[in-house]
Design a protein around this motif. Structure first.
Motif, PDB file in Angstrom:
ATOM      1  N   ASN A  79       0.830  -1.205   0.000  1.00  0.00           N
ATOM      2  CA  ASN A  79       0.000   0.000   0.000  1.00  0.00           C
ATOM      3  C   ASN A  79       0.862   1.251   0.000  1.00  0.00           C
ATOM      4  O   ASN A  79       0.583   2.229  -0.722  1.00  0.00           O
ATOM      5  N   ILE A  80       1.931   1.236   0.792  1.00  0.00           N
ATOM      6  CA  ILE A  80       2.871   2.363   0.813  1.00  0.00           C
ATOM      7  C   ILE A  80       3.524   2.511  -0.557  1.00  0.00           C
ATOM      8  O   ILE A  80       3.682   3.631  -1.073  1.00  0.00           O
ATOM      9  N   LEU A  81       3.880   1.394  -1.153  1.00  0.00           N
ATOM     10  CA  LEU A  81       4.482   1.398  -2.493  1.00  0.00           C
ATOM     11  C   LEU A  81       3.531   2.022  -3.517  1.00  0.00           C
ATOM     12  O   LEU A  81       3.941   2.838  -4.350  1.00  0.00           O
ATOM     13  N   GLU A  82       2.257   1.635  -3.438  1.00  0.00           N
ATOM     14  CA  GLU A  82       1.270   2.175  -4.388  1.00  0.00           C
ATOM     15  C   GLU A  82       1.089   3.675  -4.190  1.00  0.00           C
ATOM     16  O   GLU A  82       0.961   4.436  -5.162  1.00  0.00           O
ATOM     17  N   ASN A  83       1.090   4.122  -2.935  1.00  0.00           N
ATOM     18  CA  ASN A  83       0.991   5.558  -2.664  1.00  0.00           C
ATOM     19  C   ASN A  83       2.195   6.307  -3.228  1.00  0.00           C
ATOM     20  O   ASN A  83       2.063   7.430  -3.744  1.00  0.00           O
ATOM     21  N   GLU A  84       3.370   5.685  -3.130  1.00  0.00           N
ATOM     22  CA  GLU A  84       4.568   6.290  -3.703  1.00  0.00           C
ATOM     23  C   GLU A  84       4.446   6.369  -5.220  1.00  0.00           C
ATOM     24  O   GLU A  84       4.886   7.336  -5.837  1.00  0.00           O
ATOM     25  N   GLY A  85       3.826   5.352  -5.820  1.00  0.00           N
ATOM     26  CA  GLY A  85       3.586   5.393  -7.262  1.00  0.00           C
ATOM     27  C   GLY A  85       2.691   6.551  -7.662  1.00  0.00           C
ATOM     28  O   GLY A  85       2.926   7.212  -8.679  1.00  0.00           O
ATOM     29  N   ASP A  86       1.666   6.804  -6.851  1.00  0.00           N
ATOM     30  CA  ASP A  86       0.788   7.956  -7.107  1.00  0.00           C
ATOM     31  C   ASP A  86       1.577   9.261  -7.065  1.00  0.00           C
ATOM     32  O   ASP A  86       1.397  10.156  -7.908  1.00  0.00           O
ATOM     33  N   LYS A  87       2.444   9.367  -6.070  1.00  0.00           N
ATOM     34  CA  LYS A  87       3.251  10.577  -5.909  1.00  0.00           C
ATOM     35  C   LYS A  87       4.188  10.770  -7.100  1.00  0.00           C
ATOM     36  O   LYS A  87       4.295  11.881  -7.639  1.00  0.00           O
ATOM     37  N   ILE A  88       4.848   9.701  -7.499  1.00  0.00           N
ATOM     38  CA  ILE A  88       5.772   9.795  -8.638  1.00  0.00           C
ATOM     39  C   ILE A  88       5.015  10.172  -9.908  1.00  0.00           C
ATOM     40  O   ILE A  88       5.513  10.965 -10.722  1.00  0.00           O
ATOM     41  N   LEU A  89       3.812   9.618 -10.069  1.00  0.00           N
ATOM     42  CA  LEU A  89       3.026   9.956 -11.260  1.00  0.00           C
ATOM     43  C   LEU A  89       2.723  11.444 -11.301  1.00  0.00           C
ATOM     44  O   LEU A  89       2.892  12.098 -12.340  1.00  0.00           O
ATOM     45  N   ARG A  90       2.281  11.991 -10.183  1.00  0.00           N
ATOM     46  CA  ARG A  90       1.964  13.422 -10.149  1.00  0.00           C
ATOM     47  C   ARG A  90       3.199  14.268 -10.464  1.00  0.00           C
ATOM     48  O   ARG A  90       3.130  15.221 -11.245  1.00  0.00           O
ATOM     49  N   GLU A  91       4.308  13.906  -9.857  1.00  0.00           N
ATOM     50  CA  GLU A  91       5.534  14.681 -10.071  1.00  0.00           C
ATOM     51  C   GLU A  91       6.036  14.546 -11.502  1.00  0.00           C
ATOM     52  O   GLU A  91       6.488  15.531 -12.101  1.00  0.00           O
ATOM     53  N   SER A  92       5.960  13.343 -12.045  1.00  0.00           N
ATOM     54  CA  SER A  92       6.476  13.126 -13.400  1.00  0.00           C
ATOM     55  C   SER A  92       5.654  13.864 -14.442  1.00  0.00           C
ATOM     56  O   SER A  92       6.199  14.471 -15.371  1.00  0.00           O
ATOM     57  N   ILE A  93       4.340  13.829 -14.296  1.00  0.00           N
ATOM     58  CA  ILE A  93       3.493  14.531 -15.261  1.00  0.00           C
ATOM     59  C   ILE A  93       3.644  16.039 -15.100  1.00  0.00           C
ATOM     60  O   ILE A  93       3.683  16.784 -16.095  1.00  0.00           O
ATOM     61  N   SER A  94       3.752  16.495 -13.866  1.00  0.00           N
ATOM     62  CA  SER A  94       3.975  17.924 -13.642  1.00  0.00           C
ATOM     63  C   SER A  94       5.252  18.386 -14.328  1.00  0.00           C
ATOM     64  O   SER A  94       5.283  19.465 -14.944  1.00  0.00           O
ATOM     65  N   SER A  95       6.297  17.560 -14.269  1.00  0.00           N
ATOM     66  CA  SER A  95       7.571  17.938 -14.892  1.00  0.00           C
ATOM     67  C   SER A  95       7.441  18.064 -16.407  1.00  0.00           C
ATOM     68  O   SER A  95       8.132  18.878 -17.033  1.00  0.00           O
TER      69      SER A  95
END
Length: 206
Positions: free
Chosen positions: A147-163
């Protein structure tokens, strides 16, 4: 134990073979993303593992059709098999995209996603060892980690698309990388889906 008859061990062995296969694919994916210099070769290797995963799934279904009494409900086994298959399908699909979308250089976000996939693969291997022993404590612990891993995936997705939108000078690159990032995040979702099923299975048979 959930798996306590000779026939039951067949189902356990197939599922652990599937998770080991996923682990190998995730490791190759990580190695691929480090440079992407040999992406065609890696894509082919991962495709071979994906096909091997299909063979395992077909074998599991064949055993289900030939076995009246199974260690878990047929529906539970099929759901677990489907989620496992979805994981390796997702990894293979991303590796293929690097080739046909002509992704030439890794990004920090690709490396972060690849690390999540590799870690997730290791965790589900441990979870299926716990399933054989009906070790609810172990599976619950792993479920929290996934679950923590999946939450980290959500965070990376937001940051990557923002970039991608910070300086959208290359529209083609923006489109292809956005799709790949979203696909990678979807794979982390599947890890969580699998663990949700696994947790409910153990609770049902405890």
């Amino acid at each position: 134990m959930l798996f306590n008859r000779k026939k039951d061990l067949i189902f356990y062995r197939i599922m652990t073979d599937i998770t080991a296969n996923i682990g190998e694919a995730a490791q190759l994916f990580y190695e691929n993303v480090e440079t992407l210099s040999d992406k065609e070769e890696y894509a082919e290797k991962i495709k071979t593992l994906e096909s091997k995963g299909d063979d395992y799934t077909h074998l599991l279904i064949k055993e289900l059709n030939q076995t009246f009494v199974t260690p878990l409900d047929h529906e539970d086994l099929l759901t677990l098999a489907k989620d496992l298959d979805d994981i390796i399908d997702g990894i293979e699909a991303c590796a293929a995209r690097f080739v046909y979308m002509h992704v030439e250089k890794p990004t920090p976000y690709l490396l972060q996603f690849a690390d999540l996939l590799r870690t997730g693969a290791q965790l589900i291997q441990e979870a299926f060892v716990g399933l054989e022993k009906r070790n609810y404590t172990q599976i619950r612990k792993i479920s929290v980690e996934v679950n923590i891993l999946e939450n980290e995936g959500d965070k990376i997705l937001r940051e990557s698309i923002s970039s991608l939108f910070e300086e959208p000078v290359d529209l083609v690159n923006l489109i292809k990388m956005k799709e790949i990032y979203e696909k990678l995040e979807a794979v982390t979702d599947t890890y969580e889906d699998l663990m949700d099923v696994l947790e409910s299975v153990v609770m049902k048979y405890a």
